[in-house]
Design an enzyme around this catalytic site. Structure first.
Site, PDB file in Angstrom:
ATOM      1  N   ARG A  16       0.834  -1.216   0.000  1.00  0.00           N
ATOM      2  CA  ARG A  16       0.000   0.000   0.000  1.00  0.00           C
ATOM      3  C   ARG A  16       0.863   1.257   0.000  1.00  0.00           C
ATOM      4  NH1 ARG A  16      -3.249  -0.489   5.146  1.00  0.00           N
ATOM      5  NH2 ARG A  16      -1.274  -1.400   5.754  1.00  0.00           N
ATOM      6  N   ASN A  34      -5.906  -2.694   2.200  1.00  0.00           N
ATOM      7  CA  ASN A  34      -5.894  -4.147   2.351  1.00  0.00           C
ATOM      8  C   ASN A  34      -7.329  -4.644   2.462  1.00  0.00           C
ATOM      9  OD1 ASN A  34      -3.101  -4.419   2.382  1.00  0.00           O
ATOM     10  ND2 ASN A  34      -2.959  -4.441   4.608  1.00  0.00           N
TER      11      ASN A  34
END
Length: 113
Positions: free
Chosen positions: A41, A59
């Site tokens: 990320r 996520n």
């Protein structure tokens, strides 16, 4: 330069098509593989900001990473290609993309939860 030259169009400048630049696009992306716990990320945000792409990444509970990317098609494509590799510790098995029209709702690129 004469005052009249300032208002005369420059015949050597490239001309934009009457319809303007191509519209921005939106891609909903789902990345699977070893993509959590490997800075996916964070690194996606770094790459998105480098490319000038807006949106978010997060996520998923099922172990995937998902995101929404908006911007010019070539830049969004570049970010999707990057997601196909990911950061060094990642192992990407699949990248699924759903295309749509940009909404213009994003001001930057964020990691969300």
């Amino acid at each position: 330069m004469h005052d009249s030259d300032a208002t005369r169009p420059d015949d050597t400048a490239p001309r934009q098509s009457p319809s303007g630049p191509p519209p921005d696009v939106q891609a909903r992306v789902r990345i699977t593989g070893i993509v959590q716990g490997v800075c996916f990320r964070h690194e996606t945000r770094v790459e998105a900001r480098r490319l000038g792409v807006l949106g978010w990444v997060r996520n998923r509970r099922d172990g995937a990473v998902e995101g929404v990317f908006e911007g010019p098609r070539d830049r969004v494509d570049a970010l999707i290609r990057w997601c196909g590799r990911g950061p060094p510790a990642a192992r990407v098995d699949d990248v699924r993309v759903e295309w749509g029209d940009a909404t213009g709702e994003f001001a930057d690129f964020r990691v969300t939860h």
